[in-house]
Design a protein around this motif. Structure first.
Motif, short mmCIF file in Angstrom:
data_model
loop_
_atom_site.label_atom_id
_atom_site.label_comp_id
_atom_site.label_asym_id
_atom_site.label_seq_id
_atom_site.Cartn_x
_atom_site.Cartn_y
_atom_site.Cartn_z
N PHE A 90 0.94 -1.08 0.06
CA PHE A 90 0.02 -0.14 -0.03
C PHE A 90 0.89 1.17 0.10
O PHE A 90 0.34 2.47 0.44
CB PHE A 90 -1.07 0.03 1.37
CG PHE A 90 -1.82 -1.19 1.10
CD1 PHE A 90 -3.21 -0.94 0.33
CD2 PHE A 90 -1.66 -2.48 1.81
CE1 PHE A 90 -3.92 -1.99 0.37
CE2 PHE A 90 -2.54 -3.41 1.67
CZ PHE A 90 -3.78 -3.15 0.72
N ASN A 91 2.00 1.12 -0.36
CA ASN A 91 2.94 2.33 -0.66
C ASN A 91 3.13 3.15 0.61
O ASN A 91 3.17 4.27 0.57
CB ASN A 91 2.54 2.94 -1.78
CG ASN A 91 3.61 3.97 -2.45
OD1 ASN A 91 4.91 3.57 -2.19
ND2 ASN A 91 3.28 5.17 -3.06
N SER A 93 0.80 3.61 2.93
CA SER A 93 -0.45 4.27 3.44
C SER A 93 -1.33 3.20 4.38
O SER A 93 -2.13 2.30 3.71
CB SER A 93 -1.19 4.69 2.08
OG SER A 93 -2.50 5.24 2.50
N ALA A 95 -4.00 4.14 5.39
CA ALA A 95 -5.52 4.62 5.25
C ALA A 95 -5.60 3.49 3.84
O ALA A 95 -6.95 3.04 4.02
CB ALA A 95 -5.40 5.81 4.87
N ARG A 96 -5.06 3.17 2.96
CA ARG A 96 -5.30 2.44 1.88
C ARG A 96 -5.43 1.07 2.11
O ARG A 96 -6.59 0.50 1.65
CB ARG A 96 -4.23 2.56 0.88
CG ARG A 96 -4.08 3.72 0.12
CD ARG A 96 -3.01 3.78 -0.91
NE ARG A 96 -2.80 4.82 -1.62
CZ ARG A 96 -1.93 5.11 -2.56
NH1 ARG A 96 -0.92 4.04 -2.92
NH2 ARG A 96 -1.63 6.29 -3.30
N LEU A 97 -4.72 0.62 3.31
CA LEU A 97 -4.90 -0.83 3.71
C LEU A 97 -6.41 -0.89 4.25
O LEU A 97 -6.89 -1.72 4.07
CB LEU A 97 -3.97 -0.85 4.82
CG LEU A 97 -4.26 -2.36 5.50
CD1 LEU A 97 -4.06 -3.67 4.94
CD2 LEU A 97 -3.19 -2.48 6.82
N MET A 99 -9.04 1.22 4.20
CA MET A 99 -10.15 1.23 2.87
C MET A 99 -10.21 -0.17 1.97
O MET A 99 -11.51 -0.32 1.75
CB MET A 99 -9.82 2.55 2.11
CG MET A 99 -10.16 3.61 3.00
SD MET A 99 -10.05 5.21 2.11
CE MET A 99 -8.43 5.32 1.64
N GLN A 100 -8.91 -0.71 1.72
CA GLN A 100 -9.16 -1.87 0.92
C GLN A 100 -9.90 -2.75 1.83
O GLN A 100 -10.79 -3.79 1.41
CB GLN A 100 -7.71 -2.29 0.60
CG GLN A 100 -7.74 -3.27 -0.39
CD GLN A 100 -8.23 -3.29 -1.72
OE1 GLN A 100 -8.05 -2.22 -2.12
NE2 GLN A 100 -8.97 -4.29 -2.28
#
Length: 126
Positions: A90-91, A93, A95-97, A99-100
């Protein structure tokens, strides 16, 4: 045996999950808990022997049946694996994790409330 920096494999993590839950287990206990996985008893035994050699588990040999216990701390291990996944997938992030994860799985009302409570605690720190 000293704990080294070996990272557990996926199969080793499954065994660690059983040991974290039950605290102390024989190979048979672990094998029966994981019986739905198509692995034979000797595979479970060999994996646990390797885990002992790697310093992931300790083995009590005082009785006829050896009893194993996880040497890795569950929370610390989970945190290390999540941090590695956040960085690699998730580079960096978190937050991306999140949300995914929430986008792919349906969370129960209780889980959503726990997440909200956790977020409020985090916001209170800042």
């Amino acid at each position: 045996m000293s704990i080294n920096n070996s990272k557990p494999t996926e199969s080793e993590l499954e065994i660690l999950q059983v040991l974290w839950q039950k605290e102390r287990c024989t190979v048979r206990d672990v094998h029966e808990t994981l019986a739905k996985k198509d692995a034979g008893y000797t595979t479970t035994l060999k994996l646990m022997q390797i885990m002992h050699e790697k310093g992931l588990v300790e083995r009590d040999t005082t009785a006829k049946t050896h009893v194993y216990k996880a040497l890795l701390n569950q929370e610390k291990t989970q945190q290390q694996l999540v941090n590695k996944m956040i960085d690699n997938v998730f580079n960096g992030s978190a937050a991306r994790l999140v949300m995914q994860a929430l986008g792919n799985q349906s969370a129960s009302k209780e889980e959503i409330e726990l997440i909200k409570d956790y977020l409020e605690k985090i916001e209170g720190k800042y």
